[in-house]
Design an enzyme around this catalytic site. Structure first.
Site, PDB file in Angstrom:
ATOM      1  N   HIS A 220      35.838  86.253  44.356  1.00 13.96           N
ATOM      2  CA  HIS A 220      33.863  86.354  44.013  1.00 13.96           C
ATOM      3  C   HIS A 220      33.674  87.055  45.313  1.00 13.96           C
ATOM      4  CE1 HIS A 220      34.898  85.000  39.452  1.00 13.96           C
ATOM      5  NE2 HIS A 220      36.261  85.478  39.999  1.00 13.96           N
TER       6      HIS A 220
ATOM      7  N   GLU B  55      31.559  84.587  46.320  1.00 13.05           N
ATOM      8  CA  GLU B  55      31.654  83.385  47.300  1.00 13.05           C
ATOM      9  C   GLU B  55      32.942  82.872  48.197  1.00 13.05           C
ATOM     10  OE1 GLU B  55      30.847  83.714  44.185  1.00 13.05           O
ATOM     11  OE2 GLU B  55      29.115  82.360  43.621  1.00 13.05           O
TER      12      GLU B  55
ATOM     13  N   CYS C 185      30.399  80.615  39.669  1.00 11.61           N
ATOM     14  CA  CYS C 185      31.222  80.413  38.289  1.00 11.61           C
ATOM     15  C   CYS C 185      32.611  78.518  38.750  1.00 11.61           C
ATOM     16  CB  CYS C 185      32.146  81.499  37.857  1.00 11.61           C
ATOM     17  SG  CYS C 185      33.927  81.483  38.976  1.00 11.61           S
TER      18      CYS C 185
ATOM     19  N   CYS D  36      34.110  78.902  42.283  1.00 15.75           N
ATOM     20  CA  CYS D  36      33.798  78.483  43.093  1.00 15.75           C
ATOM     21  C   CYS D  36      32.934  78.083  43.238  1.00 15.75           C
ATOM     22  CB  CYS D  36      32.730  80.525  43.665  1.00 15.75           C
ATOM     23  SG  CYS D  36      33.744  81.738  43.450  1.00 15.75           S
TER      24      CYS D  36
HETATM   25 ZN   LIG Z   1      33.227  82.922  41.101  1.00 10.87          ZN
END
Ligand SMILES: [Zn+2]
Length: 143
Positions: A47, A49, A77, A80
Site C-alpha cells: 500500500h 503508506e 486501512c 497501514c
Molecule cells: Zn493500507
C-alpha cells in the site's frame, strides 16, 4: 498532500495499483514517499503508506519515525494504521475517507469491522520458549 496526489497519479498511470499516494515529512522536509504497488509487485502489503514508510526508514536508517507526519490520499486501512503506529509516526493527514474508498470498489470497510476470524492458538508452550530465550538476552531492544 499535493505530492501525495501526484504519487497516486503516477501509480495509476503506470498500472502499479490503486489511486493511493503517500508522503512522509519530518521538520518540513520530505523523508519518504510512495504509492500503491500491489499490482506491480504482486504483493498485497504494498500500500502507499507501507511503501512510503519503507522508503523513509531506508533514507533515515531507522525503524523509528517519531516526529514524522504522514500525508496520504486515503484514510489508512487497518494494516497501514498498524504500520504507522509501529513506526511511531506522530500525525496522519488523509484526503479521501473509507466511504470514498468503498465507493470506488476497495474492500477496506470489512477490515475495519475486524473481518472474518481466521486465527486460533497453536503450540503456545513451544512458542513461549523462544519468548523466554528473548527475554534472557542482554541486548534486547524494544521494537
Ligand atoms: Zn493500507
Amino acid at each position: 498532500m499535493k505530492i501525495a496526489v501526484d504519487e497516486a497519479r503516477t501509480g495509476i498511470n503506470a498500472g502499479h495499483g490503486g489511486p493511493f499516494g503517500c508522503v512522509i515529512v519530518r521538520n518540513g522536509e520530505i523523508v519518504g514517499q510512495g504509492h500503491n504497488e500491489v499490482v506491480k509487485r504482486k504483493d498485497p502489503t504494498c500500500h502507499g503508506e507501507v511503501m512510503a514508510i519503507r522508503n523513509a526508514c531506508k533514507a533515515l536508517g531507522t525503524y523509528d519515525l517519531s516526529g514524522c507526519e504522514l500525508y496520504t490520499t486515503a484514510e489508512p486501512c487497518p494494516m497501514c494504521r498498524g504500520a504507522i503506529l509501529w513506526a511511531n509516526i506522530s500525525r496522519v493527514y488523509y484526503g479521501c475517507n473509507v466511504n470514498d474508498t468503498d465507493r470506488i470498489g476497495f474492500r477496506d470497510k470489512v477490515f475495519y469491522e475486524g473481518g472474518e476470524d481466521i486465527s486460533e492458538e497453536l503450540d503456545r508452550e513451544e512458542c513461549l520458549k523462544v519468548f523466554e530465550e528473548y527475554t534472557a538476552l542482554n541486548d534486547k531492544k524494544q521494537y
